[in-house]
Design an enzyme around this catalytic site. Structure first.
Site, short mmCIF file in Angstrom:
data_model
loop_
_atom_site.label_atom_id
_atom_site.label_comp_id
_atom_site.label_asym_id
_atom_site.label_seq_id
_atom_site.Cartn_x
_atom_site.Cartn_y
_atom_site.Cartn_z
N TRP A 341 -12.31 -25.52 -11.84
CA TRP A 341 -13.17 -26.35 -10.68
C TRP A 341 -13.13 -27.58 -10.07
CZ3 TRP A 341 -18.61 -28.89 -11.71
CH2 TRP A 341 -18.36 -29.59 -12.91
N ASP A 342 -12.25 -28.44 -10.71
CA ASP A 342 -11.86 -29.86 -10.82
C ASP A 342 -11.59 -29.63 -8.96
OD1 ASP A 342 -11.76 -29.25 -13.16
OD2 ASP A 342 -10.20 -31.39 -13.15
N GLU A 483 -19.59 -29.40 -21.34
CA GLU A 483 -18.99 -28.95 -22.00
C GLU A 483 -19.13 -29.26 -23.60
OE1 GLU A 483 -14.71 -29.29 -20.73
OE2 GLU A 483 -15.57 -27.50 -19.36
N LYS A 592 -21.32 -34.41 -22.01
CA LYS A 592 -19.59 -35.26 -22.35
C LYS A 592 -19.22 -35.45 -20.77
CE LYS A 592 -15.13 -32.40 -21.85
NZ LYS A 592 -14.53 -31.13 -22.40
N GLN A 593 -20.01 -35.24 -19.98
CA GLN A 593 -19.61 -35.16 -18.06
C GLN A 593 -21.34 -35.06 -17.80
OE1 GLN A 593 -17.15 -31.85 -18.87
NE2 GLN A 593 -16.98 -31.92 -17.07
O1 IFM Z 1 -12.65 -28.57 -15.84
C1 IFM Z 1 -12.15 -29.69 -16.45
C2 IFM Z 1 -13.80 -29.84 -17.76
O2 IFM Z 1 -15.00 -30.00 -16.43
C3 IFM Z 1 -14.04 -30.78 -18.44
N1 IFM Z 1 -12.12 -30.45 -19.34
C4 IFM Z 1 -11.74 -30.70 -18.42
C5 IFM Z 1 -11.58 -30.16 -17.28
C6 IFM Z 1 -10.37 -29.66 -16.88
O3 IFM Z 1 -9.99 -31.64 -16.24
#
Ligand code: IFM
Length: 764
Positions: A341-342, A483, A592-593
């Site tokens: 999804w990046d 995640e 995580k984010q």
């Molecule tokens: O897509 C990301 C995910 O959101 C977090 N882990 C790494 C992936 C690839 O950059």
């Protein structure tokens, strides 16, 4: 590493920084990526040549990955029988520089050999942006203390692997016309031929050469005499072609070999000419076309934006809509070259606004991979199209590996469940297409590809929703953007976007009603508009609580809180895994984010400023920014809330993910999404350019240290120059073949040629 103006510098040779420089100073052109490994070899290096789209599965126990192709950069240099190596003798001076404006990598060394003889060695390298298959190297060697006998061994080395996985069977090796070396390698499963052809020219001296062949290797040993104080120049030109190349698909190996040789001869016009032409292409495509100019008290900010544009250029396989951007671009083995999804959420806005053709190609890739997405939905017992969390070649479907890093409690590898249950990718793809359409108005794309993806993804959601005891529809057992939580129910991000996907499909279905296009689509697809509607109306989306906080999922807010200060202050991401395993982290209120905060950013019109503030106050202290994708979202939101100092500090942190001092963070490759995020911080954040609903809005929020920002954006087919200072916004439609409607400070404007807004005051 120093970042100054247009240059990234390494001022002293540091064996611990090999991986970092290889990735951050990587060269490429979207067709191929070449890690900037040194000519001489060192322990700890990770040499890498990756060609977009050439995925191969080494063994059925592994998922497919981009194979690391043969190395041609290597040069074994002996001077008077002493081997050139920076870990022996004395390095009197050293610099390695990537010039972001030309794409040239230079390394200048003054070296005193172990027995005390001085030499200068200057190395230059460029990957052509004009001919995507050509790479040029130049080396200038000058003995300082006496005459020297040079022995140089160089050629093509196919002994390279992906961390031990050898993706190629050994193919033909051949010397043509006593000077052109060629190596063929064929991927063992996908059967893609790689043809690498190379040759060296010497200037300032005569060289004798002897050809050698070894296992997976062809090389020549050149010998030459160099007089004291005189410079011998060696130029090595190489071409790379594969049977994946559209132009070569049906050629067959022998014809591909002939093609590689012919192109090498054509490209053998000398290093300087290749560099000049390539630099001109960089100028035409980026620096004279869509530059971002930043006047800041901190000049590094301008370099960071150039760094971002440089990498965004070399990571995107714009030449072929069967390919997409890997999470590490083409700069390393990390994430196996797979697309996440990046692309849609973090990188795509850059291309939409600056290179719409590339953006279109990236989204055509999603359309072209619909067969794999349909298969994934079908395998899971669903309808429509479910995009893979990680994708590679078009019909590969899901390619996420099943096992990850070590679990400190069980001693086993951690199972990776993202491929099975991180399903928001399906609405992220839809969001990417919608963004592209809103910004460009490209109806042709929508008719050929876009509507179908939006309908098929809606159909997936319609079948994926589950009725709960409350009579509402839920999405259970997923992973959201955060995640650190596996198998949760009603992830806010996923539910809001799934519902949005359904409504968008309905809107477009109605728009197309009565058209031949809709009738044609109906012949091929099951388009159940009333099914979408009845489901959309009953999707449970977690509303903000009384205090404004949106529950990230059905259990997050009742998990235990722990003191995260140690992890918030970490130098290396993921440090929480040293103390807890994944299951334990899943029981804590730690993210995580960006997750809910990303939802608030992407759907900004749906939430009030109070809700944004409440969620920021709740989630940011609980977020470790352990994904490189997190900081840019936080930066933009902080700016939206008027926290300009915080926004700027987050911008700097985002720039440091690859450009900063951490020596290991980029070893596996640069962070493609995060680099898209750097551009987003500047243009969507500080520049305030946004797509809100179907409107284009400009609401700049320059940080204290920025005096001026200028950038270009293609809006509805018009190229617009946008110049922002603290109190002025100047817009110029440089295309002038149409008009652009936009909203500035709550007022609607129609831009036909120029629009100057004086006395602009930044919000809040
Ligand atoms: O897509 C990301 C995910 O959101 C977090 N882990 C790494 C992936 C690839 O950059």
């Amino acid at each position: 590493m120093r970042a100054v103006d247009w240059l990234l510098h390494e001022d002293e040779f540091n064996p611990s920084a090999l991986g970092k420089c290889e990735a951050v100073m990587c060269l490429g052109n979207g067709y191929l990526g070449l890690r900037s490994a040194t000519e001489e070899r060192y322990i700890g290096e990770r040499r890498g040549l990756f060609v977009a789209g050439t995925f191969n599965r080494f063994h059925e126990s592994e998922v497919c990955e981009l194979p690391n192709a043969a190395d041609f950069l290597e040069m074994d240099i002996f001077l008077n029988d002493e081997k050139f190596n920076l870990q022996s003798g004395t390095v009197k001076s050293y610099s390695r520089t990537l010039n972001l404006s030309t794409g040239e990598l230079c390394r200048k060394v003054e070296w005193v050999s172990p027995i005390g003889r001085g030499y200068t060695l200057d190395f230059f390298r460029v990957v052509s942006l004009c001919d995507l298959h050509t790479i040029a190297q130049k080396v200038c060697i000058t003995p300082l203390d006496g005459n020297a006998e040079l022995s140089l061994s160089t050629g093509i080395n196919g002994q390279i692997t992906n961390s031990g996985s050898q993706h190629f069977s050994e193919g033909a090796k051949r010397l043509y016309e006593k000077k052109y070396m060629q190596l063929v390698q064929t991927t063992v499963e996908s059967n893609i031929d790689f043809v690498i052809t190379t040759h060296c020219n010497f200037y300032g001296g005569e060289a004798e050469s002897h050809i050698h062949m070894d296992r997976r290797k062809i090389f020549s040993v050149y010998t030459a005499a160099i007089n004291k104080g005189e410079c011998l120049t060696i130029e090595k030109i190489t071409t790379v072609h594969t049977s994946r190349d559209k132009a070569c698909e049906n050629l067959g190996t022998e014809a591909l070999q002939a093609h590689g040789l012919a192109n090498l001869k054509k490209q053998s016009v000398g290093y300087d000419k290749l560099l000049v032409d390539s630099a001109a292409a960089w100028k035409a495509i980026l620096w004279d076309n869509v530059p971002v100019t930043v006047e800041s008290e901190n000049p590094r900010d301008a370099t960071a934006l150039r760094f971002a544009q440089y990498h965004l250029q070399i990571m995107a396989p714009a030449h072929d809509p069967r390919m997409n951007i890997g999470a590490k671009g083409l700069s390393g083995e990390g994430y196996k070259g797979h697309t996440f999804w990046d692309t849609e959420v973090f990188a795509l806005p850059y291309y939409i606004f600056t290179q719409p053709k590339t953006a279109r190609s990236l989204e055509e890739y999603r359309y072209n991979s619909l067969p794999g997405a349909r298969e994934k939905a079908n395998l899971g017992g669903f309808k429509g199209a479910q995009f893979p969390w990680e994708s590679a070649w078009l019909d590969d479907g899901e390619v996420t590996p099943l096992w990850g890093a070590a679990d400190i409690v069980t001693g086993l590898p951690i199972p990776i469940l993202t491929g099975q249950i991180e399903i928001h990718i399906t609405c992220d793809v839809c969001y990417g297409i919608w963004q592209y359409y809103m910004a460009t108005g490209d109806e042709d794309f929508m008719e050929k590809y876009g509507y179908e993806v939006i309908f098929e993804t809606a159909t997936f959601w319609e079948s994926r929703l589950e009725e709960g005891d409350d009579g509402l529809l839920h999405i259970n057992h997923v992973i959201g953007p955060d995640e650190y939580k596996d198998g949760i129910d009603d992830d806010a991000f996923t539910n809001y976007f799934a519902r949005w996907n359904l409504y968008l499909a309905m809107e477009y279905y109605d728009k197309l009603s009565g058209t031949a296009l809709l009738e044609k689509l109906k012949e091929r697809l099951t388009l159940d508009r009333s099914g979408w509607q009845s489901k959309a109306e009953h999707v449970y989306v977690p509303a903000p609580r009384e205090d404004g906080v949106i529950p990230q999922n059905s259990t997050f807010l009742i998990l235990k809180d722990i003191d995260l200060s140690k992890y918030k202050a970490q130098k290396q991401v993921g440090s929480i895994y040293k103390d807890y395993n994944h299951d334990q982290i899943g029981q804590m209120q730690v993210c995580k984010q960006a997750d809910v905060l990303l939802l608030l950013l992407l759907m900004e019109a749906a939430f009030t400023p109070e809700v944004k503030r409440a969620n920021w106050n709740y989630y940011e202290p609980r977020t470790l920014h352990d994904s490189s994708l997190s900081l840019s979202t936080h930066c933009i939101l902080a700016g939206d809330m008027g926290d300009y100092a915080e926004a700027y500090s987050l911008f700097e942190r985002a720039c440091n993910i690859d450009m900063g001092p951490n020596l290991n963070s980029s070893n596996d490759g640069i962070h493609a999404g995060s680099i898209g995020g750097i551009w987003q911080c500047a243009v969507l954040g500080f520049g305030g350019l946004r797509l809100v609903g179907d409107k284009i809005r400009i609401e700049p929020k320059l940080p204290e240290s920025w005096r001026r920002l200028e950038f270009y954006a293609f809006l509805k087919g018009q190229k617009v120059r946008i110049e922002i200072t603290k109190d002025k916004i100047n817009l110029e439609n440089t295309t002038r073949t149409g008009e652009v409607k936009l909203e500035i400070n709550g007022i609607e404007h129609v831009l036909t040629d120029m629009l100057n807004i004086d006395n602009y005051s930044q919000p809040i």
